[in-house]
Design a protein around this motif. Structure first.
Motif, PDB file in Angstrom:
ATOM      1  N   LEU A  48       0.888  -1.162   0.000  1.00 45.45           N
ATOM      2  CA  LEU A  48       0.000   0.000   0.000  1.00 45.45           C
ATOM      3  C   LEU A  48       0.918   1.201   0.000  1.00 45.45           C
ATOM      4  CD1 LEU A  48      -2.801   1.256   0.015  1.00 45.45           C
ATOM      5  CD2 LEU A  48      -2.656   1.324   2.500  1.00 45.45           C
ATOM      6  N   GLN A  49       0.799   2.016  -1.053  1.00 45.11           N
ATOM      7  CA  GLN A  49       1.641   3.197  -1.175  1.00 45.11           C
ATOM      8  C   GLN A  49       0.812   4.453  -0.952  1.00 45.11           C
ATOM      9  OE1 GLN A  49       3.625   3.031  -4.984  1.00 45.11           O
ATOM     10  NE2 GLN A  49       4.942   1.340  -4.339  1.00 45.11           N
ATOM     11  N   ARG A  50       1.429   5.424  -0.291  1.00 46.48           N
ATOM     12  CA  ARG A  50       0.793   6.693   0.069  1.00 46.48           C
ATOM     13  C   ARG A  50       1.413   7.804  -0.760  1.00 46.48           C
ATOM     14  NH1 ARG A  50       2.327  10.761   3.502  1.00 46.48           N
ATOM     15  NH2 ARG A  50       0.680  11.814   4.660  1.00 46.48           N
ATOM     16  N   ASN A  57      -4.096  10.482  -2.223  1.00 47.62           N
ATOM     17  CA  ASN A  57      -3.909   9.428  -3.218  1.00 47.62           C
ATOM     18  C   ASN A  57      -3.140   8.253  -2.618  1.00 47.62           C
ATOM     19  OD1 ASN A  57      -5.207  10.721  -5.393  1.00 47.62           O
ATOM     20  ND2 ASN A  57      -3.397  11.966  -5.744  1.00 47.62           N
ATOM     21  N   TYR A  58      -3.639   7.064  -2.889  1.00 50.21           N
ATOM     22  CA  TYR A  58      -3.004   5.817  -2.464  1.00 50.21           C
ATOM     23  C   TYR A  58      -3.009   4.856  -3.640  1.00 50.21           C
ATOM     24  CZ  TYR A  58      -3.660   7.304   2.393  1.00 50.21           C
ATOM     25  OH  TYR A  58      -3.611   7.993   3.577  1.00 50.21           O
ATOM     26  N   LYS A  59      -2.176   3.818  -3.541  1.00 47.48           N
ATOM     27  CA  LYS A  59      -2.155   2.746  -4.532  1.00 47.48           C
ATOM     28  C   LYS A  59      -1.937   1.422  -3.812  1.00 47.48           C
ATOM     29  CE  LYS A  59       0.420   5.168  -8.142  1.00 47.48           C
ATOM     30  NZ  LYS A  59       1.650   5.059  -8.958  1.00 47.48           N
ATOM     31  N   VAL A  60      -2.684   0.414  -4.211  1.00 47.46           N
ATOM     32  CA  VAL A  60      -2.334  -0.958  -3.874  1.00 47.46           C
ATOM     33  C   VAL A  60      -1.523  -1.425  -5.066  1.00 47.46           C
ATOM     34  CG1 VAL A  60      -3.162  -3.312  -3.520  1.00 47.46           C
ATOM     35  CG2 VAL A  60      -4.380  -1.398  -2.465  1.00 47.46           C
ATOM     36  N   VAL A  61      -0.256  -1.730  -4.826  1.00 41.55           N
ATOM     37  CA  VAL A  61       0.632  -2.162  -5.897  1.00 41.55           C
ATOM     38  C   VAL A  61       0.807  -3.667  -5.789  1.00 41.55           C
ATOM     39  CG1 VAL A  61       2.917  -1.914  -6.943  1.00 41.55           C
ATOM     40  CG2 VAL A  61       1.795   0.069  -5.881  1.00 41.55           C
ATOM     41  N   TRP A  62       0.367  -4.360  -6.846  1.00 39.63           N
ATOM     42  CA  TRP A  62       0.440  -5.816  -6.869  1.00 39.63           C
ATOM     43  C   TRP A  62       1.878  -6.258  -7.127  1.00 39.63           C
ATOM     44  CZ3 TRP A  62      -3.947  -6.775  -4.805  1.00 39.63           C
ATOM     45  CH2 TRP A  62      -5.090  -6.078  -5.164  1.00 39.63           C
ATOM     46  N   PRO A  63       2.225  -7.476  -6.752  1.00 46.41           N
ATOM     47  CA  PRO A  63       3.599  -7.941  -6.933  1.00 46.41           C
ATOM     48  C   PRO A  63       4.017  -8.015  -8.406  1.00 46.41           C
ATOM     49  CG  PRO A  63       2.339  -9.473  -5.551  1.00 46.41           C
ATOM     50  CD  PRO A  63       1.382  -8.473  -6.099  1.00 46.41           C
ATOM     51  N   GLY A  64       5.322  -7.910  -8.617  1.00 51.39           N
ATOM     52  CA  GLY A  64       5.877  -8.049  -9.959  1.00 51.39           C
ATOM     53  C   GLY A  64       5.327  -7.022 -10.923  1.00 51.39           C
ATOM     54  N   TRP A 108      -3.824  -0.594  -8.173  1.00 52.95           N
ATOM     55  CA  TRP A 108      -5.182  -0.096  -8.015  1.00 52.95           C
ATOM     56  C   TRP A 108      -5.058   1.251  -7.311  1.00 52.95           C
ATOM     57  CZ3 TRP A 108      -9.430  -3.985  -6.165  1.00 52.95           C
ATOM     58  CH2 TRP A 108     -10.681  -3.549  -6.598  1.00 52.95           C
ATOM     59  N   ALA A 109      -5.311   2.345  -8.027  1.00 50.95           N
ATOM     60  CA  ALA A 109      -5.151   3.695  -7.503  1.00 50.95           C
ATOM     61  C   ALA A 109      -6.493   4.234  -7.021  1.00 50.95           C
ATOM     62  CB  ALA A 109      -4.573   4.611  -8.585  1.00 50.95           C
ATOM     63  N   PHE A 110      -6.456   4.974  -5.914  1.00 50.68           N
ATOM     64  CA  PHE A 110      -7.693   5.526  -5.356  1.00 50.68           C
ATOM     65  C   PHE A 110      -7.370   6.679  -4.413  1.00 50.68           C
ATOM     66  CE2 PHE A 110      -6.148   2.030  -2.837  1.00 50.68           C
ATOM     67  CZ  PHE A 110      -6.197   2.488  -1.530  1.00 50.68           C
ATOM     68  N   LYS A 111      -8.375   7.495  -4.171  1.00 57.78           N
ATOM     69  CA  LYS A 111      -8.302   8.548  -3.156  1.00 57.78           C
ATOM     70  C   LYS A 111      -8.992   8.016  -1.909  1.00 57.78           C
ATOM     71  CE  LYS A 111      -8.334  12.610  -6.158  1.00 57.78           C
ATOM     72  NZ  LYS A 111      -7.025  13.077  -5.814  1.00 57.78           N
ATOM     73  N   ALA A 112      -8.454   8.372  -0.737  1.00 59.18           N
ATOM     74  CA  ALA A 112      -9.066   7.878   0.491  1.00 59.18           C
ATOM     75  C   ALA A 112      -8.742   8.794   1.663  1.00 59.18           C
ATOM     76  CB  ALA A 112      -8.571   6.465   0.804  1.00 59.18           C
ATOM     77  N   ILE A 113      -9.561   8.654   2.677  1.00 57.15           N
ATOM     78  CA  ILE A 113      -9.381   9.366   3.949  1.00 57.15           C
ATOM     79  C   ILE A 113      -9.112   8.313   5.013  1.00 57.15           C
ATOM     80  CG2 ILE A 113     -10.541  10.772   5.695  1.00 57.15           C
ATOM     81  CD1 ILE A 113     -12.318  11.834   3.360  1.00 57.15           C
ATOM     82  N   LEU A 114      -8.049   8.518   5.800  1.00 57.99           N
ATOM     83  CA  LEU A 114      -7.802   7.604   6.917  1.00 57.99           C
ATOM     84  C   LEU A 114      -8.881   7.856   7.960  1.00 57.99           C
ATOM     85  CD1 LEU A 114      -6.019   5.468   8.270  1.00 57.99           C
ATOM     86  CD2 LEU A 114      -4.747   7.333   9.308  1.00 57.99           C
ATOM     87  N   PRO A 162     -12.109   4.019  -7.767  1.00 57.33           N
ATOM     88  CA  PRO A 162     -10.777   3.432  -7.854  1.00 57.33           C
ATOM     89  C   PRO A 162     -10.459   3.093  -9.314  1.00 57.33           C
ATOM     90  CG  PRO A 162     -12.111   2.306  -6.203  1.00 57.33           C
ATOM     91  CD  PRO A 162     -13.024   3.188  -6.980  1.00 57.33           C
ATOM     92  N   VAL A 163      -9.186   3.201  -9.672  1.00 58.42           N
ATOM     93  CA  VAL A 163      -8.773   2.947 -11.046  1.00 58.42           C
ATOM     94  C   VAL A 163      -7.809   1.778 -11.067  1.00 58.42           C
ATOM     95  CG1 VAL A 163      -7.616   3.916 -13.069  1.00 58.42           C
ATOM     96  CG2 VAL A 163      -9.074   5.375 -11.653  1.00 58.42           C
ATOM     97  N   LEU A 164      -8.169   0.725 -11.781  1.00 55.11           N
ATOM     98  CA  LEU A 164      -7.296  -0.432 -11.928  1.00 55.11           C
ATOM     99  C   LEU A 164      -6.370  -0.196 -13.101  1.00 55.11           C
ATOM    100  CD1 LEU A 164      -6.483  -3.288 -11.116  1.00 55.11           C
ATOM    101  CD2 LEU A 164      -8.305  -4.152 -12.580  1.00 55.11           C
TER     102      LEU A 164
END
Length: 139
Positions: free
Chosen positions: A11-13, A90-97, A102-108, A133-135
């Protein structure tokens, strides 16, 4: 292929600068990506065929993202500070390799640390997704 190994998912911030730089949140042990949902609207009438309810699609929701971390107050002070920011980041879930992200905006919206007497420092974080969210598929 029977499945893919999730090891290495991040998970990238985003830092909010231009150009934006994304940094992996440290010591993540578990990630639950956005749980997409769509409301349904009941449009059943007295004339609906054979008394079956009828529905149409309503608003969509990006749901929530959650992570568990091996908590280190020195590494995770930025996350705690994010609770004070009312604006989505802006955050991203970055899949392996090369599987993409999956990019998205979010509030903690939640940060729950724990310090059991017989285990590690840990924390759970919950993010509310704002917008679509954008794949970004990999190769």
């Amino acid at each position: 292929m029977a499945g893919l190994d999730a090891f290495g998912t991040q998970l990238q911030r985003g830092n909010g600068a231009g150009p934006e730089v994304f940094t992996a949140i440290a010591n993540v042990t578990d990630i639950t990506p956005p749980a997409l949902e769509r409301e349904t609207i009941d449009v059943t009438t007295h004339g609906s065929p054979d008394q079956w309810r009828e529905h149409i699609g309503g608003l969509k929701d990006g749901g929530e993202v959650s992570i568990d971390i091996n908590y280190d107050p020195r590494l995770h002070d930025t996350l705690v500070a994010d609770l004070d920011d009312p604006n989505p980041r802006n955050y991203k879930v970055v899949w392996p390799g090369t599987l993409g992200d999956w990019a998205f905006k979010a509030i903690l919206k939640g940060f729950e640390p724990e310090a059991p007497h017989d285990d590690k420092l840990a924390a759970s974080c919950t993010f509310k997704v704002s917008g679509k969210p954008v794949l970004n598929p990999g190769i």
